[in-house]
Design an enzyme around this catalytic site. Structure first.
Site, short mmCIF file in Angstrom:
data_model
loop_
_atom_site.label_atom_id
_atom_site.label_comp_id
_atom_site.label_asym_id
_atom_site.label_seq_id
_atom_site.Cartn_x
_atom_site.Cartn_y
_atom_site.Cartn_z
N GLY A 167 -7.51 -14.50 9.52
CA GLY A 167 -8.05 -15.75 10.05
C GLY A 167 -8.38 -16.79 9.01
NE ARG A 198 -5.30 -8.66 10.38
CZ ARG A 198 -5.14 -9.74 11.13
NH1 ARG A 198 -4.11 -10.54 10.91
NH2 ARG A 198 -5.98 -10.03 12.10
CG HIS A 244 -40.75 3.92 4.28
ND1 HIS A 244 -40.36 2.70 4.79
CD2 HIS A 244 -41.96 3.74 3.72
CE1 HIS A 244 -41.31 1.82 4.51
NE2 HIS A 244 -42.28 2.41 3.87
CD GLN A 248 7.04 -13.79 15.23
OE1 GLN A 248 5.89 -14.08 14.92
NE2 GLN A 248 7.45 -12.54 15.26
CD GLU A 308 -3.03 -11.28 15.69
OE1 GLU A 308 -2.29 -12.15 16.21
OE2 GLU A 308 -3.82 -11.53 14.76
NE ARG A 310 1.31 -15.71 14.00
CZ ARG A 310 1.24 -14.44 14.43
NH1 ARG A 310 2.36 -13.76 14.63
NH2 ARG A 310 0.09 -13.88 14.63
#
Length: 847
Positions: free
Chosen positions: A131, A287, A805, A182, A273, A116
């Site tokens: 992302g 995060r 309005h 990982q 996640e 990652r």
């Protein structure tokens, strides 16, 4: 080479400069007791710097990239692709590959891994970069993992990542990238969790989304997730996903507890996640949530309540510092800046009966959702009782007694000549201010603008205008009560407001339609408008066949309405006078969708329809109550129609003042640019009016402060302002109590009727390219949007009330309209067929 590889459980891995945002956060998670995180290691950002940034060719390409702006999309695409290719073709040092092999052997070299990206400008409190770089799953073996690491490095220059850095002001060469390797967890269920609601900014709500299988299916959109919201011991399923329920209630509360523990350790709300299998929950990323609205201050430590002035004034966009400072000086509202917008602290007003009535009354008229939430808050007896004493935020109307007296006298002696005199007084005062400013320069000119704010406020609140508006509102109430008793129809006054005199906003739309009628006679003009769009220039227009006549007509329009623009209460916004191209889409809409002579025909048709309606209503009242009551109703309707259009005048004259002020301000700003004190005229928008005066006086501008504010406002623009927010992070639920069809979107019906058509979801006025039969869906409208109303068949907005309005003009034009539809621009997709029920107040998505 060993220095490049750091285990996630090593304290050094917690450093952002070493592990990047994602890697540092995962390392910190490793150190929180009881938080299960898969094992792994980080290839440090130093490896990227030494192996990639040291390459001369890549250095040259990065230098070129630093010069590119966000608008140069083609160049971004070409350069970023070139950089990626250069990175991918580089070879790894043999020693580096050997070290990777040793570390993998320790963790299990036959196991699948997730590789990652982890940029040093990623997963930060101010910018998530979510992302933007790549992730590779189920990677097995040293060779494949090394390839994935290189591809992660290259992904730092994906087009979307490059564009995101440019937009957020990050220097490409200063952003490095680490890579997290990982162990893969084979999940039964995966998902995301927000420890605060990212849509509403409520810090008391945890949001959980889940799908069976890999989380990549959720992120990519391949599977529709289940969604739950957990708040103060209550669990609500807010979305039904695919297949069987992936988690039980007990598991959801367990997961929410893990989320709150992470939030406490990290010190801020988290976007997490996670995945789940037979061994329990695993956290694979955390995060900060970067889209939460900032909290209002609490000077005394009590739970303070702030409401959005923007929702009351139909302006939920950001307002730049110069605009905010001008609004403060005008004292139409009491507010402070929060997230680049106007908020009012009403805490101390909630303590008193008068204070509660003031804000409930205003919200009831202008934003029913805000009104409903305020009502709920006032029922919190313990909270209200403990509010400490403090100043009120309510602003008293100038000349309140005179306005009430004028309202009463206008009802008994409705003299239209007084309206004409009122208009002339306003124009005279504005012209006087203009002449004064033309004779002044430098500090004196800007100081005059500051000093003139009180005079402007008193002039605009002229009892002849404000009083007759009050007369119209009170008369509408009397008419509505009478007719509802007989027919059951509510708010009949809405239908009686079509084709009235003195409605300067409705007239603007019809007048632009007349400009379109002149333009449609010349095919060359139509072709020119289609080509230039927002870049329309009157000078260039005159060079086209027929352009002289069209330009003269458009100039006449701008002479009366050129001070208007979208978001007009922010003085920094470009006026139609400054950018006539803003009107180009509306001109073309009229030409394509409306017949010639539509303006006059539409007004006359509306007038005839109302005259027929009046006859029917008077006849019904006569049958029910006799001739005396019928004559009374007829007189009330005459008074109402005579005065109801005047409500648009105060803002029209306010914007006329603003146009005069802005011309004077920009004269001084342009001088500052000419002398090099400011780099760009728009830099002045990031200074308050007081700061701008000091810049003119001293000849020095703090460019660092300007750039800092520009950066802050870029982030503010992405935030969704809540109607109400407490200093402890609570955002009360806002909802309607009305019963509507299943699946329909609730709102407030402000203009009766039902219409079906294509939804045209529009965020910016100048992007409103309307086809025949389209229904406008947008966040809010102000008077500048009126030209678009001529071409649409219905209206849906996210903000607004009965007297906003959009509501007033929709009634004037006979358009079914529903306002205050929460998240309408997100839930309704552009091009979808929808049904707008302006009578009952809801919108149905038909496809």
């Amino acid at each position: 080479m060993k220095k490049y590889i750091i285990e996630l459980n090593d304290n050094r891995a917690c450093e952002l400069s070493i592990s990047g945002g994602k890697g540092a956060n995962l390392a910190k998670l490793h150190h929180i007791p009881g938080i299960p995180v898969p094992d792994g290691f980080v290839v440090s950002a130093q490896a990227y710097k030494e192996l990639i940034l040291s390459e001369p060719e890549i250095g040259k390409l990065l230098s070129r990239l630093e010069e590119i702006t966000a608008e140069e999309t083609k160049t971004i695409s070409q350069l970023s692709k070139h950089i990626r290719e250069e990175i991918i073709k580089l070879s790894f040092p043999v020693g580096f590959i050997e070290i990777i092999g040793e570390v993998l052997a320790k963790h299990g070299d036959s196991l699948p891994y997730a590789v990652r990206s982890s940029a040093t400008a990623e997963d930060l409190p101010g910018a998530s970069f979510a992302g933007q770089q790549d992730t590779f799953l189920n990677v097995i073996g040293v060779k494949n993992i090394c390839k994935a690491i290189v591809r992660c490095w290259a992904s730092l220059f994906n087009e979307r990542a490059v564009a995101y850095r440019i937009k957020n002001g990050f220097t490409h060469s200063k952003v490095a990238i680490a890579v997290v390797v990982q162990k893969m967890v084979v999940p039964e269920v995966s998902g995301v969790m927000f420890t605060a609601d990212p849509m509403t900014s409520d810090r008391f709500t945890t949001v959980i989304e889940a799908v069976r299988g890999l989380g990549d299916d959720l992120v990519s959109g391949r599977k529709n997730p289940f969604e739950w919201k957990l708040r103060e011991g209550r669990l609500m399923k807010t979305r039904e996903g695919e297949g069987e329920m992936p988690l039980e209630e007990e598991q959801l509360w367990e997961l929410a507890g893990i989320g709150k523990k992470i939030e406490r350790d990290f010190g801020c709300e988290q976007d997490i996640e996670w995945c789940y299998n037979k061994d329990g929950f695993f956290i694979v990323q955390a995060r900060p949530i970067t889209t939460l609205y900032p909290l209002p201050p609490s000077p005394d430590g009590y739970k303070h309540c702030a409401i959005s002035v923007g929702h009351l004034q139909m302006m939920t966009d950001t307002i730049l510092p110069l605009g905010l400072s001008m609004l403060k000086k005008s004292r139409f509202y009491s507010f402070y800046e929060l997230g680049g917008r106007m908020y009012t602290d009403i805490t101390h007003d909630l303590r008193t009966l008068r204070g509660r009535r003031v804000f409930l009354s205003e919200a009831r008229i202008k934003d029913p959702l805000l009104h409903n939430a305020l009502q709920e808050i006032t029922r919190r007896k313990e909270y209200v009782r403990k509010i400490p004493k403090g100043p009120s935020s309510a602003i008293s109307l100038e000349g309140r007694a005179a306005i009430i007296w004028r309202a009463i006298s206008a009802y008994f002696r409705p003299d239209e000549a007084e309206i004409d005199a009122y208009v002339q007084r306003q124009k005279f005062a504005i012209k006087a201010a203009q002449r004064k400013l033309e004779a002044l320069s430098g500090v004196e000119a800007l100081q005059f603008i500051l000093d003139d704010q009180k005079n402007m406020r008193i002039t605009i609140c002229d009892p002849a205008g404000a009083g007759t508006v009050l007369t119209a509102m009170l008369t509408a109430t009397l008419i509505d009560r009478t007719i509802e008793k007989i027919t059951g129809e509510k708010a009949i006054s809405n239908r009686l407001a079509k084709s009235v005199k003195h409605n300067v906003s409705s007239e603007m739309g019809l007048k632009l339609s007349e400009v379109s009628d002149v333009a449609r006679k010349y095919p060359e003009i139509v072709s020119y408008l289609e080509q230039v769009g927002e870049d329309l220039s009157l000078e260039e227009l005159r060079k086209v066949a027929g352009g002289q006549e069209v330009a003269d007509k458009l100039e006449g329009f701008l002479a009366k309405y050129g001070m208007r623009c979208p978001g007009e209460i922010d003085i920094t916004r470009d006026r139609f006078r400054e950018r006539p191209g803003l009107l180009c889409a509306s001109l073309l809409n009229n030409i394509k969708n409306l017949p010639a002579g539509h303006a006059a025909a539409s007004f006359e048709q509306g007038k005839q329809e109302v005259e027929q309606l009046i006859k029917e209503l008077v006849a019904k009242v006569e049958t029910a109550y006799g001739k005396g009551e019928a004559r009374k109703l007829k007189r009330q309707i005459e008074i109402y129609r005579k005065f109801v259009g005047i409500r648009e005048y105060p803002k029209y004259f306010w914007m006329s003042y603003y146009d005069v002020y802005k011309q004077a301000i920009m004269r001084e700003v342009n001088k500052l640019v000419e002398t090099g004190v400011l780099k760009d005229p728009r830099d002045a928008y990031y200074l308050s009016i007081e700061e701008l005066i000091e810049v003119v006086r001293s000849g020095y501008a703090n460019q660092d402060l300007i750039e800092e504010r520009k950066s802050a406002y870029r982030s503010y623009a992405a935030l969704k302002p809540p109607r109400i927010i407490f200093s402890d992070g609570e955002v009360p639920l806002v909802s309607y109590s009305a019963h509507i069809p299943s699946g329909a979107l609730a709102g407030l019906g402000v203009s009766t009727g039902i219409v079906e058509g294509r939804a045209r979801v529009v965020k910016k006025f100048e992007d409103a390219h309307i086809e025949k039969g389209d229904i406008l869906v947008t966040t809010f409208t102000d008077p500048s949007w009126t030209p678009i109303f001529v071409s649409i068949t219905g209206l849906v907005t996210e903000a607004g009330g009965m007297m906003s309005h959009g509501a007033v003009v929709a009634r004037e034009y006979g358009l079914p309209a529903v306002v205050g539809v929460v998240n309408a621009t997100r839930l309704i997709k552009d091009g979808q067929r929808i049904r707008v029920n302006g009578t009952e107040g809801y919108v149905e998505i038909l496809e």
